[in-house]
Design an enzyme around this catalytic site. Structure first.
Site, PDB file in Angstrom:
ATOM      1  N   GLU A  80      55.980   2.310  79.932  1.00 11.81           N
ATOM      2  CA  GLU A  80      56.378   1.046  80.332  1.00 11.81           C
ATOM      3  C   GLU A  80      56.633   1.004  81.794  1.00 11.81           C
ATOM      4  OE1 GLU A  80      60.800   0.710  79.820  1.00 11.81           O
ATOM      5  OE2 GLU A  80      60.526  -1.412  79.382  1.00 11.81           O
TER       6      GLU A  80
ATOM      7  N   ASN B 194      57.969  -8.387  80.545  1.00 10.17           N
ATOM      8  CA  ASN B 194      57.818  -6.921  80.455  1.00 10.17           C
ATOM      9  C   ASN B 194      56.590  -6.823  79.405  1.00 10.17           C
ATOM     10  OD1 ASN B 194      57.929  -4.054  80.129  1.00 10.17           O
ATOM     11  ND2 ASN B 194      60.098  -4.056  80.298  1.00 10.17           N
TER      12      ASN B 194
ATOM     13  N   LYS C   3      57.512  -7.549  75.768  1.00  6.03           N
ATOM     14  CA  LYS C   3      58.885  -7.030  74.960  1.00  6.03           C
ATOM     15  C   LYS C   3      59.812  -7.912  74.242  1.00  6.03           C
ATOM     16  CE  LYS C   3      62.005  -3.447  76.616  1.00  6.03           C
ATOM     17  NZ  LYS C   3      62.657  -2.619  77.599  1.00  6.03           N
TER      18      LYS C   3
ATOM     19  N   GLU D 280      67.156  -6.034  83.168  1.00  7.36           N
ATOM     20  CA  GLU D 280      66.112  -6.380  82.455  1.00  7.36           C
ATOM     21  C   GLU D 280      66.367  -7.982  81.823  1.00  7.36           C
ATOM     22  OE1 GLU D 280      63.185  -4.361  79.772  1.00  7.36           O
ATOM     23  OE2 GLU D 280      64.582  -2.338  80.230  1.00  7.36           O
TER      24      GLU D 280
ATOM     25  N   CYS E 154      59.553   0.246  75.026  1.00  6.51           N
ATOM     26  CA  CYS E 154      61.041   1.087  75.245  1.00  6.51           C
ATOM     27  C   CYS E 154      62.018   0.858  74.161  1.00  6.51           C
ATOM     28  CB  CYS E 154      61.420   0.750  76.581  1.00  6.51           C
ATOM     29  SG  CYS E 154      62.832   2.059  77.096  1.00  6.51           S
TER      30      CYS E 154
ATOM     31  N   ASN F   4      61.364   3.677  79.827  1.00  9.87           N
ATOM     32  CA  ASN F   4      62.021   4.182  80.898  1.00  9.87           C
ATOM     33  C   ASN F   4      63.365   4.048  80.262  1.00  9.87           C
ATOM     34  OD1 ASN F   4      60.491   3.486  83.758  1.00  9.87           O
ATOM     35  ND2 ASN F   4      59.645   2.487  82.449  1.00  9.87           N
TER      36      ASN F   4
HETATM   37  N1  CDV Z   1      63.651   0.357  79.577  1.00 11.26           N
HETATM   38  C1  CDV Z   1      64.709   0.216  78.327  1.00 11.26           C
HETATM   39  O1  CDV Z   1      64.433  -0.614  77.305  1.00 11.26           O
HETATM   40  N2  CDV Z   1      65.736   1.002  78.296  1.00 11.26           N
HETATM   41  C2  CDV Z   1      66.539   1.263  77.260  1.00 11.26           C
HETATM   42  C3  CDV Z   1      67.801   1.450  77.774  1.00 11.26           C
HETATM   43  C4  CDV Z   1      68.640   0.677  78.646  1.00 11.26           C
HETATM   44  C5  CDV Z   1      68.905   2.043  76.923  1.00 11.26           C
HETATM   45  C6  CDV Z   1      66.183   2.189  76.211  1.00 11.26           C
HETATM   46  O2  CDV Z   1      66.301   1.566  75.012  1.00 11.26           O
HETATM   47  O3  CDV Z   1      65.921   3.163  76.556  1.00 11.26           O
END
Ligand code: CDV
Length: 314
Positions: free
Chosen positions: A47, A106, A123, A142, A168, A193
């Site tokens: 990501e 994103n 996303k 975000e 993510c 991330n």
């Molecule tokens: N980049 C993300 O979506 N990170 C989230 C964190 C904030 C929990 C994740 O679900 O990994």
């Protein structure tokens, strides 16, 4: 004839704020070449793979836009597409997208082995908060910096199979995999991330790796699909980010896993026909699901527990 796709997870170590796109693309190119040498046909990058994870900071508008791509490929990212076409290796890449009419997403793209863009995904599940929260040791903005993706999860005919994308936080939601599964996805690419420290509930910190594995393995198994989960890990601008990139079979078994928190390539031969073993038996959706009873999943919950107050640190 088997349908085996050699999939590489191209994990990134930290990207510092002062690294240029050109610096980062050079790292991506090195990973792409390393993956190609090991026979990869599809290379999955994380990501927001072109910059540091900027939602950790409160940023002014002019600082923020510097992290976004106005075109893909653009002048700095074009070498990646050229190398892909030259090597005959496709890729999946996450980046911050600024559309011509000013929307910020994103985003991830899927690029075929001839360098052409097959599909784009924005996303859907955006974590974090809308306003800066000064009590946090670092921000997760975000929800301030991106709009939620407006389009549903989708399957794309590519790499000889049906490929899907998620980003993510999407990987923590069972709906993600089920909707992709219902579309017939056989391989889902997921970049992430994940800060190991979770300020609203630090008790979860020690479980970050376990939860990462848990959600992707259960998503793979319960939907009979391959999952390639790829991190940007390591100590990035003072924040420890989870690594532990892994490729998971439809059985739920990890078939390849990174062992560092830096730039690293792992490769797995993913037999897409394995998906039918699970979807043709225990997880035969048509035979065993009861969608007529699942309506509440797509409605807002009728009974909502009051969310707990954040457990702030002192
Ligand atoms: N980049 C993300 O979506 N990170 C989230 C964190 C904030 C929990 C994740 O679900 O990994």
């Amino acid at each position: 004839m088997t349908r085996v796709v050699n999939v590489a997870a191209a994990q990134l170590g930290p990207i510092s704020r002062d690294e240029t796109r050109t610096d980062v693309v050079a790292r991506l190119l090195a990973l792409l070449h390393a993956a190609a040498q090991r026979g990869a046909e599809l290379v999955v990058f994380p990501e927001l793979a072109l910059t540091t994870f900027f939602p950790r900071w409160e940023l002014a508008d002019d600082e923020l836009v510097a992290f976004f791509e106005r075109e893909m490929p653009g002048p700095e990212t074009k070498p990646l597409f050229d190398a892909a076409a030259m090597l005959g290796v496709g890729f999946h890449l996450g980046y911050a997208e600024l559309t011509p009419d000013g929307h910020r997403y994103n985003t991830a793209i899927l690029v075929e082995r001839d360098g052409s863009v097959v599909a784009k995904y924005r996303k859907i599940h955006l974590p974090g908060h809308e306003e800066p929260e000064p009590w946090r040791p670092f921000q997760h903005l975000e929800r301030a910096y991106f709009e939620p993706g407006p389009d549903a999860f989708a399957a794309h005919d590519a790499f000889g199979g049906r490929v899907g994308m998620a980003i993510c936080n999407d990987r923590r939601w069972s709906e993600t995999y089920r909707l992709l599964g219902l579309e017939g996805v056989e391989l889902v690419c997921i970049g992430y991330n994940t800060p190991i420290h979770y300020p609203p509930d630090p008790d979860q910190d020690r479980l970050a790796g376990f939860h990462n594995h848990l959600v992707m393995a259960s998503g793979a198994y319960q939907n009979g699909m391959w999952v390639a989960g790829v991190a940007k890990g390591g100590l990035e601008e003072g924040v420890e980010m989870l690594a532990e990139s892994q490729i998971i079979a439809p059985s739920g078994e990890v078939v390849a896993r990174c062992t560092t928190a830096g730039d690293e390539v792992i490769v797995a031969a993913c037999d897409l026909d394995l998906c039918t073993h699970y979807r043709g038996t225990l997880f035969n959706f048509d035979r065993y699901r009861r969608p007529e009873l699942y309506g509440p999943i797509s409605e807002r919950p009728r009974v909502q527990a009051k969310p707990p107050a954040p457990r702030r640190e002192h």
